[in-house]
Structure formats: structure tokens, C-alpha cells
Scaffold this active site. Sequence first.
Site, PDB file in Angstrom:
ATOM      1  N   GLY A  57       0.855  -0.982  -0.004  1.00 26.17           N
ATOM      2  CA  GLY A  57       0.123  -0.010  -0.001  1.00 26.17           C
ATOM      3  C   GLY A  57       0.905   1.565  -0.103  1.00 26.17           C
ATOM      4  O   GLY A  57       0.784   2.052  -1.087  1.00 26.17           O
ATOM      5  N   GLU A  58       1.654   1.589   1.126  1.00 27.52           N
ATOM      6  CA  GLU A  58       2.322   2.721   1.228  1.00 27.52           C
ATOM      7  C   GLU A  58       3.515   3.078   0.259  1.00 27.52           C
ATOM      8  O   GLU A  58       3.779   3.911  -0.207  1.00 27.52           O
ATOM      9  CB  GLU A  58       2.839   2.966   2.807  1.00 27.52           C
ATOM     10  CG  GLU A  58       1.461   3.071   3.612  1.00 27.52           C
ATOM     11  CD  GLU A  58       1.078   1.801   4.092  1.00 27.52           C
ATOM     12  OE1 GLU A  58       1.513   0.847   3.810  1.00 27.52           O
ATOM     13  OE2 GLU A  58      -0.198   1.867   4.839  1.00 27.52           O
ATOM     14  N   PRO A  59       4.507   1.784  -0.033  1.00 28.32           N
ATOM     15  CA  PRO A  59       5.476   2.093  -0.791  1.00 28.32           C
ATOM     16  C   PRO A  59       5.310   2.827  -2.315  1.00 28.32           C
ATOM     17  O   PRO A  59       5.993   3.718  -2.314  1.00 28.32           O
ATOM     18  CB  PRO A  59       6.197   0.770  -0.840  1.00 28.32           C
ATOM     19  CG  PRO A  59       5.906   0.229   0.335  1.00 28.32           C
ATOM     20  CD  PRO A  59       4.301   0.634   0.953  1.00 28.32           C
ATOM     21  N   LEU A  61       2.849   4.502  -3.078  1.00 25.05           N
ATOM     22  CA  LEU A  61       2.111   5.903  -2.778  1.00 25.05           C
ATOM     23  C   LEU A  61       3.421   6.934  -2.448  1.00 25.05           C
ATOM     24  O   LEU A  61       3.564   8.121  -2.666  1.00 25.05           O
ATOM     25  CB  LEU A  61       1.080   5.974  -1.946  1.00 25.05           C
ATOM     26  CG  LEU A  61       0.772   7.111  -1.367  1.00 25.05           C
ATOM     27  CD1 LEU A  61      -0.105   7.987  -2.398  1.00 25.05           C
ATOM     28  CD2 LEU A  61      -0.110   7.040   0.055  1.00 25.05           C
ATOM     29  N   MET A  62       4.231   6.308  -1.544  1.00 23.82           N
ATOM     30  CA  MET A  62       5.361   7.000  -0.851  1.00 23.82           C
ATOM     31  C   MET A  62       6.408   7.332  -1.833  1.00 23.82           C
ATOM     32  O   MET A  62       7.324   8.219  -1.812  1.00 23.82           O
ATOM     33  CB  MET A  62       5.847   6.542   0.464  1.00 23.82           C
ATOM     34  CG  MET A  62       4.646   6.482   1.457  1.00 23.82           C
ATOM     35  SD  MET A  62       3.898   7.940   1.630  1.00 23.82           S
ATOM     36  CE  MET A  62       5.033   8.924   2.594  1.00 23.82           C
TER      37      MET A  62
END
Length: 111
Positions: A57-59, A61-62
Amino acid sequence: MLTTEELVFDDGGRLRTHAPSTYKIPTASDRPDEMNISLFERGRNVEATIHRSKAVGEPPLMLANSVFLALKDAVASVGDGTRTPVLNAPATPEEVLKSVTDMQRKTTYTD
């Protein structure tokens, strides 16, 4: 998308960049001529997760943060090395040019 998705409002508060006819949608032709991508081929995730996945999820996006910071470093290289450029997101070409111009004039900086 960090360099193209800009919300523009008119004086009446109406969103003017609301459709493909009012802003440029990123396309495959916007990618670099050379783009090397490699995937991890060795090893196996042994953790008991869904389909053995990790942090899906986050990687992604980040990752845009690295693009923004790379642009900011590039703009900083225009200066004398003592100032940090002010660069707003989305870092559209206009924002980058404004930040470069400010660095050249040495008028806009943060400590």
C-alpha cells in the site's frame, strides 16, 4: 502525477481543472526514453501474509516523495549551496521554473 495534477480554481471558487479537456493527463509518452526497471527475483517472503505480499500500500504511494525531493535537489543545484529552494507540490513545470528563478535571484529560501 506529482508533476502534473494541479487543482486550479477561478475567482468564483469553481474548479477549472476537472476534466481531460482542462488539464494534461499523464500518458506513456511522458516517460523517459530509457527506463530500467528490475524486480527482485531471488528469495521468498516467508511471512504468513496475503499472497506472501509485504507493504503493497504505502511504498508505491510514498515513492512520489523521491521524485519531489529529486526535483527539489535539482533546483537547489542552481543556487550557491546555502539555501533550500521553495518548491510547491504539485511540482508542475511552472512551479519548477518559478523555484529555479527564485534560486537564481536568491530571494526565496527557507532555512
